[in-house]
Design a protein around this motif. Structure first.
Motif, PDB file in Angstrom:
ATOM      1  N   LEU A  37       0.834  -1.202   0.000  1.00 12.95           N
ATOM      2  CA  LEU A  37       0.000   0.000   0.000  1.00 12.95           C
ATOM      3  C   LEU A  37       0.870   1.254   0.000  1.00 12.95           C
ATOM      4  O   LEU A  37       0.559   2.240  -0.684  1.00 12.95           O
ATOM      5  CB  LEU A  37      -0.910  -0.022   1.231  1.00 12.95           C
ATOM      6  N   MET A  38       1.965   1.222   0.751  1.00 16.45           N
ATOM      7  CA  MET A  38       2.883   2.363   0.783  1.00 16.45           C
ATOM      8  C   MET A  38       3.439   2.654  -0.609  1.00 16.45           C
ATOM      9  O   MET A  38       3.502   3.812  -1.035  1.00 16.45           O
ATOM     10  CB  MET A  38       4.026   2.086   1.760  1.00 16.45           C
ATOM     11  N   LEU A  39       3.820   1.602  -1.336  1.00 17.72           N
ATOM     12  CA  LEU A  39       4.366   1.790  -2.672  1.00 17.72           C
ATOM     13  C   LEU A  39       3.322   2.331  -3.648  1.00 17.72           C
ATOM     14  O   LEU A  39       3.606   3.221  -4.455  1.00 17.72           O
ATOM     15  CB  LEU A  39       4.940   0.472  -3.190  1.00 17.72           C
ATOM     16  N   ARG A  79       9.994  10.786 -13.177  1.00 17.80           N
ATOM     17  CA  ARG A  79      11.014   9.733 -13.163  1.00 17.80           C
ATOM     18  C   ARG A  79      10.865   8.874 -11.908  1.00 17.80           C
ATOM     19  O   ARG A  79      10.952   7.638 -11.973  1.00 17.80           O
ATOM     20  CB  ARG A  79      12.417  10.367 -13.227  1.00 17.80           C
ATOM     21  N   HIS A  80      10.618   9.517 -10.784  1.00 13.45           N
ATOM     22  CA  HIS A  80      10.391   8.767  -9.538  1.00 13.45           C
ATOM     23  C   HIS A  80       9.150   7.884  -9.662  1.00 13.45           C
ATOM     24  O   HIS A  80       9.136   6.745  -9.192  1.00 13.45           O
ATOM     25  CB  HIS A  80      10.227   9.723  -8.356  1.00 13.45           C
ATOM     26  N   PHE A  81       8.106   8.422 -10.295  1.00 10.97           N
ATOM     27  CA  PHE A  81       6.889   7.631 -10.517  1.00 10.97           C
ATOM     28  C   PHE A  81       7.216   6.369 -11.319  1.00 10.97           C
ATOM     29  O   PHE A  81       6.780   5.265 -10.964  1.00 10.97           O
ATOM     30  CB  PHE A  81       5.854   8.474 -11.257  1.00 10.97           C
ATOM     31  N   GLU A  82       7.997   6.524 -12.380  1.00  6.21           N
ATOM     32  CA  GLU A  82       8.382   5.369 -13.198  1.00  6.21           C
ATOM     33  C   GLU A  82       9.179   4.355 -12.374  1.00  6.21           C
ATOM     34  O   GLU A  82       8.993   3.140 -12.524  1.00  6.21           O
ATOM     35  CB  GLU A  82       9.224   5.844 -14.382  1.00  6.21           C
ATOM     36  N   GLN A  83      10.047   4.856 -11.503  1.00  8.09           N
ATOM     37  CA  GLN A  83      10.869   3.967 -10.679  1.00  8.09           C
ATOM     38  C   GLN A  83      10.019   3.203  -9.667  1.00  8.09           C
ATOM     39  O   GLN A  83      10.218   2.010  -9.443  1.00  8.09           O
ATOM     40  CB  GLN A  83      11.955   4.780  -9.965  1.00  8.09           C
ATOM     41  N   VAL A  84       9.065   3.895  -9.045  1.00  3.10           N
ATOM     42  CA  VAL A  84       8.167   3.210  -8.099  1.00  3.10           C
ATOM     43  C   VAL A  84       7.326   2.182  -8.833  1.00  3.10           C
ATOM     44  O   VAL A  84       7.133   1.059  -8.362  1.00  3.10           O
ATOM     45  CB  VAL A  84       7.236   4.208  -7.363  1.00  3.10           C
ATOM     46  N   LEU A  85       6.833   2.565 -10.001  1.00  8.00           N
ATOM     47  CA  LEU A  85       5.999   1.652 -10.786  1.00  8.00           C
ATOM     48  C   LEU A  85       6.785   0.395 -11.169  1.00  8.00           C
ATOM     49  O   LEU A  85       6.238  -0.713 -11.148  1.00  8.00           O
ATOM     50  CB  LEU A  85       5.496   2.372 -12.038  1.00  8.00           C
ATOM     51  N   CYS A 134      10.572  13.706   2.441  1.00  9.72           N
ATOM     52  CA  CYS A 134      11.982  13.409   2.671  1.00  9.72           C
ATOM     53  C   CYS A 134      12.180  12.804   4.059  1.00  9.72           C
ATOM     54  O   CYS A 134      12.878  11.801   4.223  1.00  9.72           O
ATOM     55  CB  CYS A 134      12.795  14.690   2.524  1.00  9.72           C
ATOM     56  N   GLU A 135      11.547  13.398   5.055  1.00  8.21           N
ATOM     57  CA  GLU A 135      11.667  12.899   6.432  1.00  8.21           C
ATOM     58  C   GLU A 135      11.128  11.481   6.556  1.00  8.21           C
ATOM     59  O   GLU A 135      11.706  10.642   7.256  1.00  8.21           O
ATOM     60  CB  GLU A 135      10.929  13.861   7.378  1.00  8.21           C
ATOM     61  N   ARG A 136      10.043  11.184   5.866  1.00  7.75           N
ATOM     62  CA  ARG A 136       9.447   9.841   5.952  1.00  7.75           C
ATOM     63  C   ARG A 136      10.274   8.798   5.215  1.00  7.75           C
ATOM     64  O   ARG A 136      10.405   7.669   5.690  1.00  7.75           O
ATOM     65  CB  ARG A 136       8.002   9.869   5.439  1.00  7.75           C
ATOM     66  N   PHE A 137      10.831   9.164   4.077  1.00  4.03           N
ATOM     67  CA  PHE A 137      11.738   8.231   3.397  1.00  4.03           C
ATOM     68  C   PHE A 137      12.870   7.838   4.347  1.00  4.03           C
ATOM     69  O   PHE A 137      13.184   6.659   4.510  1.00  4.03           O
ATOM     70  CB  PHE A 137      12.325   8.861   2.132  1.00  4.03           C
ATOM     71  N   GLU A 147      16.737  -3.444  -1.521  1.00  6.83           N
ATOM     72  CA  GLU A 147      16.318  -2.770  -2.756  1.00  6.83           C
ATOM     73  C   GLU A 147      15.519  -1.506  -2.453  1.00  6.83           C
ATOM     74  O   GLU A 147      15.806  -0.428  -2.983  1.00  6.83           O
ATOM     75  CB  GLU A 147      15.481  -3.714  -3.622  1.00  6.83           C
ATOM     76  N   LEU A 148      14.527  -1.631  -1.605  1.00  5.93           N
ATOM     77  CA  LEU A 148      13.652  -0.499  -1.315  1.00  5.93           C
ATOM     78  C   LEU A 148      14.378   0.560  -0.481  1.00  5.93           C
ATOM     79  O   LEU A 148      14.194   1.765  -0.704  1.00  5.93           O
ATOM     80  CB  LEU A 148      12.396  -0.987  -0.579  1.00  5.93           C
TER      81      LEU A 148
END
Length: 208
Positions: A37-39, A79-85, A134-137, A147-148
């Motif tokens: 769900l987070m991803l 780009r981040h969206f593509e990486q998460v996907l 940023c803080e949550r990452f 990996e994550l």
């Protein structure tokens, strides 16, 4: 410690000093129990961030500094969206629609309706959202698989820069300091982060 680590540590310290509170441990526990769900929600957040940047470019066509910063931000967020996907697909998670957290809407309902106040407030809200992301990452990285954890660590630098860009644009739009508006929105943000939520999302409060 290398120069890159020093730079990230400095950026995180700046963000911790800026935000009104740390992410509750309960939210971290929620995230670890709901990583799929987070991803999915993270992907939605990246897509929404890109969309927001593009909409600002259409609205404020005479602001070259904003156009340049938002263009770069939109490219990075997509780009981040593509990486998460890609991670979602690799893990055989079904990407789907989710109802949004109350977080962004809770902040944006206090945005003024007329410019330049509107632009100032939108930029302040953008800075807060990027800072919290940023803080949550950083908060979840120590508990994630390799990996994550590596992916989320790689996002810290750009998210920190996005926070600074939004804040600089707020000061520019206000033609001076925005400390009072920042304080107003951070008061709201603290409540949204600490109060319990009914559903887990990347920007939700803790779900008890």
């Amino acid at each position: 410690m290398n120069q890159k680590s020093d730079s990230i540590d400095q950026a995180l310290q700046e963000i911790h000093d800026f935000l009104p509170c740390a992410t509750p441990k309960q939210w971290i526990d929620n995230a670890l129990a709901n990583q799929d769900l987070m991803l999915i929600d993270h992907a939605h957040c990246e897509k929404k961030a890109a969309s927001t940047a593009l909409s600002l470019m259409y609205r404020y066509v005479d602001n070259s500094d904003l156009l340049n910063k938002m263009s770069r931000l939109a490219r990075e967020e997509l780009r981040h969206f593509e990486q998460v996907l890609a991670i979602i697909d690799k893990r055989n998670i079904t990407y789907c629609h989710l109802t949004p957290a109350r977080y962004a809407a809770g902040l944006r309902k206090e945005v003024r309706t007329d410019d330049p106040g509107r632009l100032v407030d939108v930029m302040v809200v953008g800075a807060i959202i990027e800072a919290r992301s940023c803080e949550r990452f950083a908060a979840v990285v120590p508990y994630l698989d390799k990996e994550l954890a590596g992916f989320y660590s790689s996002l810290l630098k750009s998210e920190a820069r996005h926070y600074r860009d939004y804040l600089a644009l707020a000061v520019q739009a206000n033609q001076g300091p925005v400390d009072d508006r920042v304080a107003d929105f951070l008061t709201i943000e603290k409540q949204l982060i600490l109060e319990p939520d009914s559903e887990f999302r990347f920007h939700s409060g803790p779900v008890v």
